[in-house]
Enzyme design. Structure first.
Site, mmCIF file in Angstrom:
data_model
loop_
_atom_site.group_PDB
_atom_site.id
_atom_site.type_symbol
_atom_site.label_atom_id
_atom_site.label_comp_id
_atom_site.label_asym_id
_atom_site.label_seq_id
_atom_site.Cartn_x
_atom_site.Cartn_y
_atom_site.Cartn_z
ATOM 1 C CE LYS A 80 -2.474 -1.262 3.489
ATOM 2 N NZ LYS A 80 -2.126 -2.826 3.954
ATOM 3 C CB CYS A 169 -10.978 1.772 14.102
ATOM 4 S SG CYS A 169 -10.346 3.446 13.762
ATOM 5 C CG MET A 170 -8.894 3.901 16.774
ATOM 6 S SD MET A 170 -7.154 4.854 16.420
ATOM 7 C CE MET A 170 -7.454 6.176 17.351
ATOM 8 C CG MET A 339 -9.499 -2.429 13.856
ATOM 9 S SD MET A 339 -9.049 -1.223 14.713
ATOM 10 C CE MET A 339 -7.976 -0.375 13.172
ATOM 11 N N GLY A 376 -5.542 2.203 13.059
ATOM 12 C CA GLY A 376 -5.550 1.966 11.649
ATOM 13 C C GLY A 376 -5.588 2.719 10.478
ATOM 14 C CD GLN A 377 -9.317 6.076 9.678
ATOM 15 O OE1 GLN A 377 -9.457 6.703 8.797
ATOM 16 N NE2 GLN A 377 -10.051 6.195 10.924
HETATM 17 S S1 SF4 Z 1 2.168 3.115 6.836
HETATM 18 FE FE1 SF4 Z 1 1.177 1.005 6.779
HETATM 19 S S2 SF4 Z 1 0.414 1.039 4.779
HETATM 20 FE FE2 SF4 Z 1 2.026 2.498 4.818
HETATM 21 S S3 SF4 Z 1 3.771 1.283 4.052
HETATM 22 FE FE3 SF4 Z 1 3.750 1.562 6.312
HETATM 23 S S4 SF4 Z 1 2.606 -0.500 6.889
HETATM 24 FE FE4 SF4 Z 1 2.363 0.013 4.662
#
Ligand code: SF4
Length: 752
Positions: A80, A169-170, A339, A376-377
């Site tokens: 990602k 989520c948190m 989560m 998560g964000q």
């Molecule tokens: S912040 Fe998360 S999504 Fe982005 S490179 Fe690092 S591990 Fe991957």
């Protein structure tokens, strides 16, 4: 797609690390590197790991994104992260404002769109007062944007109906930290990974969801063979494959397990009496309830002896004892969770109990120790939790229910006393319920997709349709954007400027490097323009990202969130800085509460929990509590949900990147034994039905899940998994229980 050989190798190595193969590699081709005119530091726009990047520009475009070698991630990125460039140039980028006319969203000018948005809000306020409107934000907004939205709605409009997807989520982690330590956010930092001898991972599939942090854990495992890893997860995830011990517990029984571990630690004297004596206090329920004793805890935990809860947890008592033993004998234990622990109706209790294991054993405040929740964000921690952009909160740990905190903020914002409402606003699920009931008549939704991400989502869509909805997003259309009355196109990460903060309390600057597509604008510009039209222009005098940042630094100064020393100049120069950081000379803090390390810790000794009035952290006596979803003959199985490495959230972004389109997300993992009973083979369509709704997915028999448990990804773009998930919430944090819904699974024929 033009990934270099190095990028591809990096991706393949991480994919392999996560135990994945095949699907993750579809469609990838090797091309030579594109020449770059200039390089700039930045941060990944996806998960809360907050990987630092360097961004290559050429001809006014981002042409390369790599991991920053000098960053905490040592140059690593997951797939990602490598796609930060591609997401800017997907075909569905939002480019023009739109308003709904005769039932259709049609292109218009910014003036007309903003006037229409303001008119809709004014009308709602005229009809129902300030609480008839709401802001619903996201951990993907910059800190300056969330802070400004909070100020506009709570200080300007006069409603605390300010919430966002971090509630989903948190929230349980935020309430857990605040109630135990007096202040939110983890106490340690990523450098602790190199010192830990035990990783206790509960409700987190880090190998897929925080893969670069997990790679650092794997480095530790490789270089220090004595390191042990306990993974608690109902699924045998890629993370669990690295475990010394995998506890494949029954979903929703985490509190019972953690209590049993605490029981065993006390029973075997693997606790730290000196630490307990000097730095811990005991309570039940709330922080201001009458103090209890260690003996009270012992008596309370008698009902949680491993043999008493083993069946409930779906584990053996020997497994629980061994987990407690590994935790108790470790020289340095570090816990990670996300989560899986937070998204349950016992989420706060479970968070408190992870923290309790560390407090009982004194496993906090030393290198390699401490409870460490992941987000998560990219900016749920700094942007939303720290700025208090939640219905119960005010900036820097203040609360709307506390008169002193309200007056503090009124003074800082130049408002008359009494301007900020003392009533908590509506947290996410209740907010959308109020929209359904017509009580909330207008809402501004920024950088999130509640029409798909809310649990029991079908229940809340009609309310979103009925209300006057203003949606700002970088992608069009999303399911939520389709319901908008006014749609405002938003710039994405490098097309605007702002600050992200990741899981270790590290603030990073994301600089504006390129122009957004079409007429898209930053969310900060949108908020200011809307605020002006609503008569609050004077309140929003800070209008540039730097001016808002400087104001936010002043608002946090003198609190336990103090980061006065994190100036814009330092953010431009350094990869990032961790708070507390009260002066411009301070290098940032790795371990909070540690005298000599944390500049806010004043007392001598091992630790100073200075955010608590008595300097002591609280161990709560926490009941497992009854399940909200009881299994029955109609709904005999448990549905739990999660993510996979390559996709993110409702896949509005990753699902549009051509290279990831072939990666499946519409499947249901079920145990081969259950599949046999149901007469289901790999690839068959199955219908998953809960008391709320149903979703069709392709069956994927897998030993990853326990018998009786089925697993679906939250990402699916074609099939709404959240039609079946539960919108029951934790009574303290109001976070919903995505991780456990009672369902039945039936084979269905294609086309029926
Ligand atoms: S912040 Fe998360 S999504 Fe982005 S490179 Fe690092 S591990 Fe991957």
């Amino acid at each position: 797609m033009n990934l270099t050989r190095r990028e591809l190798l990096q991706y393949f190595s991480l994919t392999a690390a996560a135990g994945l193969s095949g699907p993750g590699c579809i469609g990838w081709t090797r091309e030579e590197a594109i020449p770059v005119d200039s390089w700039h530091k930045s941060v990944c726009r996806f998960c809360g790991s907050g990987c630092e990047t360097r961004v290559g520009l050429r001809g006014g475009k981002v042409v390369k994104v790599e991991g920053l070698q000098s960053g905490w991630n040592q140059g690593r990125l997951c797939i990602k992260g490598l796609l930060n460039r591609e997401i800017l140039y997907v075909s569905d980028r939002a480019q023009y404002p739109m308003v709904r006319k005769n039932g259709q969203l049609v292109r218009t000018s910014w003036e007309e769109a903003l006037d229409a948005a303001a008119a809709g809000f004014r009308e709602a306020i005229a009809q129902g007062g300030p609480d008839a409107v709401a802001f619903y934000g996201s951990g993907q907004l910059f800190t300056q944007e969330s802070y400004t939205a909070n100020k506009l709605f709570k200080g300007g409009i006069g409603t605390n109906n300010v919430d966002g997807n971090p509630r989903l989520c948190m929230a349980s982690a935020a309430f857990g930290y605040k109630s135990v330590f007096g202040a939110d956010e983890p106490s340690g930092c990523y450098d602790d990974i190199e010192h830990a001898t035990l990783f206790f991972v509960i409700g987190a599939n880090m190998a897929e969801c925080h893969p670069v942090v997990w790679e650092r854990v794997r480095d530790r495992i490789r270089t220090a063979p004595e390191t042990r890893v306990i993974v608690v997860d109902p699924r045998r995830t890629p993370t669990a494959r690295d475990a010394t011990q995998h506890l494949q517990l029954r979903p929703g029984t985490d509190v019972a397990l953690l209590n049993a571990m605490a029981h065993e630690l006390l029973n075997t004297n693997l606790v730290d009496p000196e630490f307990i004596e000097n730095f811990v206090t005991f309570r039940k329920g709330t922080a201001d309830s009458p103090p209890l004793t260690l003996e009270d805890l012992r008596k309370f935990l008698a009902d949680y002896a491993p043999e008493k809860v083993a069946d409930l947890c779906g584990l053996s008592s020997a497994e629980i004892r061994e987990a407690a033993r590994l935790f108790g004998i470790s020289q340095a234990a570090m816990s990670f969770w996300t989560m899986g622990l937070n998204q349950q109706t016992h989420g706060v209790a479970a968070n408190r109990m992870v923290m309790a294991l560390h407090l009982l054993t004194g496993q906090i405040g030393r290198p390699g120790t401490g409870p460490f929740s992941m987000t998560g964000q990219p900016n749920a921690g700094g942007g939303v939790r720290d700025t208090g952009t939640l219905a119960h909160a005010l900036p820097a740990g203040r609360l709307v229910t506390k008169e002193h905190d309200r007056h503090d903020m009124e003074k800082l914002w130049g408002l008359p006393e009494g301007r900020i409402s003392p009533n908590p606003g509506l947290p996410a699920v209740q907010l959308f319920e109020a929209m359904r009931e017509g009580k909330v008549r207008a809402a501004l939704v920024m950088a999130t997709n509640p029409a798909r991400s809310l649990p029991n989502a079908d229940r809340y869509r009609p309310g979103m349709e009925k209300a006057f909805l203003v949606v700002s997003d970088s992608i069009f259309p999303t399911d939520t954007a389709r319901l908008a009355d006014v749609f405002l196109p938003a710039a994405m990460w490098s097309e605007k400027e702002g600050v992200f903060s990741q899981s270790e309390r590290r603030y990073h600057l994301v600089e504006k490097l390129v122009d957004p597509p079409g007429e898209a604008r930053s969310d900060l510009e949108i908020l200011v323009a809307l605020g002006e039209r609503l008569g609050h222009g004077e309140l929003l005098k800070a209008r540039t990202p730097e001016a808002v940042w400087d104001e936010w630094r002043k608002v946090a100064a003198g609190t336990s969130y103090d980061f006065t020393g994190i100036t814009y100049a330092r953010l431009k120069e350094l990869p990032g800085l961790t708070w507390p950081c009260p002066t411009e000379q301070h290098p940032g803090t790795c371990r909070r509460y540690v005298p000599g390390e944390d500049p806010l810790a004043k007392k001598e000794g091992r630790i100073d929990f200075y955010a608590r009035p008595d300097g002591r952290a609280i161990v709560y006596l926490s009941e497992q509590g009854p399940f909200r979803e009881n299994l029955s003959s109609d709904y005999p199985m448990i549905l739990t949900t999660g993510r996979r490495l390559e996709h993110w959230h409702t896949a509005t972004i990753t699902g549009r990147v051509p290279e990831l389109k072939g990666i499946p997300m519409d499947y249901l993992e079920l145990h081969p034994g259950d599949a046999a009973v149901l007469g289901v083979k790999e690839g068959d369509w199955v219908q998953v039905t809960s008391a709320r709704g149903s979703v069709r997915l392709r069956a994927k028999p897998s030993m990853r899940v326990r018998p009786g448990v089925v697993f679906a990804l939250m990402h699916s773009m074609e099939h709404l998994v959240n039609a079946a998930t539960s919108d029951s919430v934790d009574p303290i944090s109001a976070q919903p229980e995505y991780k456990m819904a009672a369902v039945r699974v039936e084979r269905v024929k294609e086309g029926t």
